[in-house]
Write an enzyme that holds these catalytic residues in place. Sequence first.
Site, mmCIF file in Angstrom:
data_model
loop_
_atom_site.group_PDB
_atom_site.id
_atom_site.type_symbol
_atom_site.label_atom_id
_atom_site.label_comp_id
_atom_site.label_asym_id
_atom_site.label_seq_id
_atom_site.Cartn_x
_atom_site.Cartn_y
_atom_site.Cartn_z
ATOM 1 N N ILE A 159 -24.006 53.121 45.460
ATOM 2 C CA ILE A 159 -24.034 53.901 46.280
ATOM 3 C C ILE A 159 -25.302 53.578 47.196
ATOM 4 O O ILE A 159 -26.412 53.950 46.624
ATOM 5 C CB ILE A 159 -24.114 55.525 45.783
ATOM 6 N N PRO A 160 -25.180 52.912 48.395
ATOM 7 C CA PRO A 160 -26.131 52.235 48.931
ATOM 8 C C PRO A 160 -27.377 52.973 49.613
ATOM 9 O O PRO A 160 -27.427 52.990 50.973
ATOM 10 C CB PRO A 160 -25.506 51.245 49.833
ATOM 11 N N CYS A 161 -28.112 53.705 48.960
ATOM 12 C CA CYS A 161 -29.221 54.536 49.602
ATOM 13 C C CYS A 161 -30.057 53.505 50.154
ATOM 14 O O CYS A 161 -30.835 54.049 51.007
ATOM 15 C CB CYS A 161 -29.721 55.625 48.423
ATOM 16 N N HIS A 162 -30.249 52.384 49.738
ATOM 17 C CA HIS A 162 -31.126 51.554 50.289
ATOM 18 C C HIS A 162 -30.899 51.032 51.672
ATOM 19 O O HIS A 162 -31.695 50.513 52.562
ATOM 20 C CB HIS A 162 -30.997 50.219 49.256
ATOM 21 N N ARG A 163 -29.501 51.401 52.134
ATOM 22 C CA ARG A 163 -29.250 50.960 53.541
ATOM 23 C C ARG A 163 -29.681 52.199 54.565
ATOM 24 O O ARG A 163 -29.530 51.948 55.765
ATOM 25 C CB ARG A 163 -27.870 50.850 53.698
#
Length: 353
Positions: free
Chosen positions: A315-319
Amino acid sequence: MISASNQQEYYQALLEKKSEYEGVFYVGVKTTGVFCRPTCPARKPKIENCEFFGTAEEALLASYRPCKRCRPLSHPNQVSDLVRLLVDAVEANPEKRWTNQDFQELSVDASTARRQFKKRFGMTFVEYARARRMGIALKQIREGHAVIDAQLTIGYESSSGFRDAFSRIMGAAPTRSGHHRVLRASWLDTRLGPMIAIADEEALYLLEFVDRRGLEREVERLRRRTRSAIIPGCTAPLRSIERELGEYFDGKLTVFQTPLRMLGSPFQTEVWSRLLQIPTGQTSSYGEIAATMGKPTAYRAVAQANGANQLAIVIPCHRVINANGELGGYGGGLSRKQWLLNHERAMGAGADN
């Protein structure tokens, strides 16, 4: 070419042996001709004697040889042969109670096994093997077998000793564990350092970098929320995410297919679903996500939900970055966040060509 500001940042990370920079950079030491990973235990050189590289290959091409202490060409915290031998031995007979004689038969020093397992899993080998046995007992009790049968299966003659050991590991006495489930935890080596993954037989619940601050509290909250025992082991989702992470870091995968179990409030799960819609190689801001949810003033709540994500990378919270273009926060460390964004931009650019 690594900028001067990044060189200063990397040198400070080298001095502090920051594990979050694993895989982000390598340092060549001009006075010795070797190159190291950021966490190398060797004495630190002066900054003027350092040359920084983005990959191990770049360091090799610059005529540096790999350091024998930190072994930069292997995974950080790679499983030792001893740990692998003992894990395989446990899996071959998970109900076994280990004695000093068993170690001697494998030509293994018990104190060495204790030390290496403690470093690797945060528990001694005996604790590891006991947790595995207790997992078997829990499964038997959950399937309707009598507690005494489970007790004898894993070698406990004393019912009180069994209850005490069960409670220490599982968090509940065996007679009160009928509604408990078992979650399996696995250690995964990645380009950016080791991660812990937790799953049941159907879905992945947690994926975090091992050095994330507050990880122990996250795991404990997961255990309480699911009323589960968490023990070492492997399931289909764990095998799947290990394979997919390898493909992701190799630049061959942009969309994860491992089934996920998102445990959060309706607002949190909606935010996480929006994160999954951010294309690889692109970013969004907290405000933009709030706007797509029809709640443009809820950007702070979006940021909190973003920080509560327990499935890193997948779940790409880094984006998600700040509206001004700055990185914002990231539980795995900003250096990892920047690396992930750069990696995904490169993958996106490759897909366009």
